[in-house]
Write a protein that holds these residues in place. Structure first.
Motif, PDB file in Angstrom:
ATOM      1  N   GLU A  48       3.169   5.152  -4.008  1.00  0.00           N
ATOM      2  CA  GLU A  48       3.708   5.028  -2.327  1.00  0.00           C
ATOM      3  C   GLU A  48       3.925   6.451  -1.779  1.00  0.00           C
ATOM      4  OE1 GLU A  48       7.781   3.324  -0.179  1.00  0.00           O
ATOM      5  OE2 GLU A  48       7.472   3.307  -2.187  1.00  0.00           O
ATOM      6  N   PHE A  49       4.150   7.321  -2.545  1.00  0.00           N
ATOM      7  CA  PHE A  49       4.368   8.805  -1.903  1.00  0.00           C
ATOM      8  C   PHE A  49       3.601   9.888  -2.480  1.00  0.00           C
ATOM      9  CE2 PHE A  49       8.520   6.534  -1.713  1.00  0.00           C
ATOM     10  CZ  PHE A  49       8.772   6.551  -0.280  1.00  0.00           C
ATOM     11  N   VAL A  59       8.436   0.629 -12.050  1.00  0.00           N
ATOM     12  CA  VAL A  59       9.239   0.941 -10.636  1.00  0.00           C
ATOM     13  C   VAL A  59       8.761   2.386 -10.343  1.00  0.00           C
ATOM     14  CG1 VAL A  59      11.336   1.453  -9.433  1.00  0.00           C
ATOM     15  CG2 VAL A  59      11.123  -0.557 -10.718  1.00  0.00           C
ATOM     16  N   VAL A  60       8.681   3.286 -11.139  1.00  0.00           N
ATOM     17  CA  VAL A  60       8.368   4.728 -10.704  1.00  0.00           C
ATOM     18  C   VAL A  60       6.675   4.854 -10.264  1.00  0.00           C
ATOM     19  CG1 VAL A  60       8.158   6.998 -11.689  1.00  0.00           C
ATOM     20  CG2 VAL A  60      10.162   5.757 -12.191  1.00  0.00           C
ATOM     21  N   MET A  61       6.079   4.068 -11.401  1.00  0.00           N
ATOM     22  CA  MET A  61       4.585   4.134 -11.155  1.00  0.00           C
ATOM     23  C   MET A  61       4.313   3.801  -9.764  1.00  0.00           C
ATOM     24  SD  MET A  61       3.246   5.167 -13.787  1.00  0.00           S
ATOM     25  CE  MET A  61       5.052   6.136 -14.113  1.00  0.00           C
ATOM     26  N   PHE A  73      -2.869   0.221  -6.294  1.00  0.00           N
ATOM     27  CA  PHE A  73      -2.138   0.601  -7.504  1.00  0.00           C
ATOM     28  C   PHE A  73      -0.516   0.244  -7.104  1.00  0.00           C
ATOM     29  CE2 PHE A  73      -5.198   3.744  -9.341  1.00  0.00           C
ATOM     30  CZ  PHE A  73      -6.150   3.028  -9.681  1.00  0.00           C
ATOM     31  N   GLN A  74      -0.312   0.904  -5.997  1.00  0.00           N
ATOM     32  CA  GLN A  74       1.136   0.572  -5.634  1.00  0.00           C
ATOM     33  C   GLN A  74       1.579  -0.716  -5.662  1.00  0.00           C
ATOM     34  OE1 GLN A  74       2.134   1.722  -1.688  1.00  0.00           O
ATOM     35  NE2 GLN A  74       4.094   1.013  -1.816  1.00  0.00           N
ATOM     36  N   ALA A  81      13.714  10.060  -3.941  1.00  0.00           N
ATOM     37  CA  ALA A  81      13.490  10.874  -4.930  1.00  0.00           C
ATOM     38  C   ALA A  81      11.953  11.284  -5.289  1.00  0.00           C
ATOM     39  CB  ALA A  81      13.847  10.158  -6.471  1.00  0.00           C
ATOM     40  N   TYR A  82      11.266  10.650  -4.281  1.00  0.00           N
ATOM     41  CA  TYR A  82       9.809  10.854  -4.513  1.00  0.00           C
ATOM     42  C   TYR A  82       9.164  11.562  -3.151  1.00  0.00           C
ATOM     43  CZ  TYR A  82      10.327   8.828  -9.020  1.00  0.00           C
ATOM     44  OH  TYR A  82      10.997   8.617 -10.263  1.00  0.00           O
TER      45      TYR A  82
END
Length: 269
Positions: free
Chosen positions: A199-200, A192-194, A164-165, A97-98
């Motif tokens: 990550e992407f 999880v989204v953060m 951050f990830q 999704a990202y």
């Protein structure tokens, strides 16, 4: 401790930005290319401009800054959106999704949905990182403003992005960042989204930025060095220029000087 302070300063208005009431209406919603529903809003009439918010934030950050209303008053149609994973938009957890500039595909699809075939873009902090990538994607952008960034994001191995990830995906991996992660949780952010967003996160390369052929303004606070040297960024983007306004990373975007500088730049032919 230094990394923690940098993280917090990267998040203007984080304490209120992610918090949403269960009873809040999510409309209007746009269904993007993969079925993800994106919350958006518009203000004003005229030449279109889309505003891209930062990390652990949403479009409310723009609504609390002078620039949104100033643009509308100056004859712009201002589009704000909660980037996927944030605010009132859907918050998918899957990596797919990202990937592959999904956030920017949302932006392009939304503007097409609104019938806006040429537009300006203003990004701040992580939103500016996204805006820089948008300039490499043949999107129909007329002018662009990159706020609160230097050149560090162009490195795909940027240390802070990795930290951050890891802080959001591996609890305890960076003890110095634990207070920031806990604050993000209290603000309603999805950890999880953060992690996925870091990550992407795109890293527009200097080689690609050197091919940008539209007017670009880089605007930074006079006490903002959080994302590297903005002078190095304008060296990568042909014809771009730098304006310094008062404020640190969290405050510069909310100043009247930021608003008037952005409007003046976007009003140029």
């Amino acid at each position: 401790m230094k990394a923690l302070l940098l993280l917090i300063s990267l998040l203007p208005g984080w304490a209120w930005a992610q918090t949403t009431l269960e009873s809040s209406s999510r409309e209007p919603l746009f269904t993007s290319f993969d079925g993800t529903r994106i919350h958006f809003d518009t203000l004003g009439r005229g030449r279109p401009v889309v505003l891209l918010h930062g990390f652990i934030a949403n479009s409310t950050s723009w609504k609390r800054a002078a620039v949104r209303q100033t643009l509308a008053d100056a004859g712009f149609k201002v589009v704000t959106l909660d980037l996927r994973g944030n605010g009132l938009s859907d918050r998918p957890h899957a990596a797919k999704a990202y990937k592959d500039n999904a956030e920017l595909r949302d932006v392009i699809d939304l503007m097409n949905h609104l019938g806006l075939t040429s537009y300006d873009v203003v990004g701040y902090s992580r939103g500016a990182i996204l805006a820089a990538q948008l300039l490499t994607m043949n999107a129909p952008v007329r002018r662009a403003v990159l706020g609160g960034v230097g050149a560090d994001f162009t490195d795909p191995n940027w240390e802070r992005r990795r930290y951050f990830q890891e802080a959001f995906s591996k609890p305890g991996s960076h003890p110095e960042l634990r207070p920031a992660v806990e604050n993000a949780k209290r603000a309603g952010a999805d950890t999880v989204v953060m992690a996925r967003l870091q990550e992407f996160q795109p890293a527009a390369s200097p080689a690609k930025l050197r091919k940008v052929n539209i007017p670009v303004l880089v605007i930074n606070g006079d006490r903002d060095t959080d994302n590297g040297d903005p002078r190095k960024l304008i060296e990568m983007i042909p014809g771009s220029r730098l304006v310094i306004v008062p404020g640190d990373h969290g405050r510069a975007m909310r100043t009247p000087e930021f608003a008037t500088t952005v409007v003046s730049f976007l009003n140029q032919q």
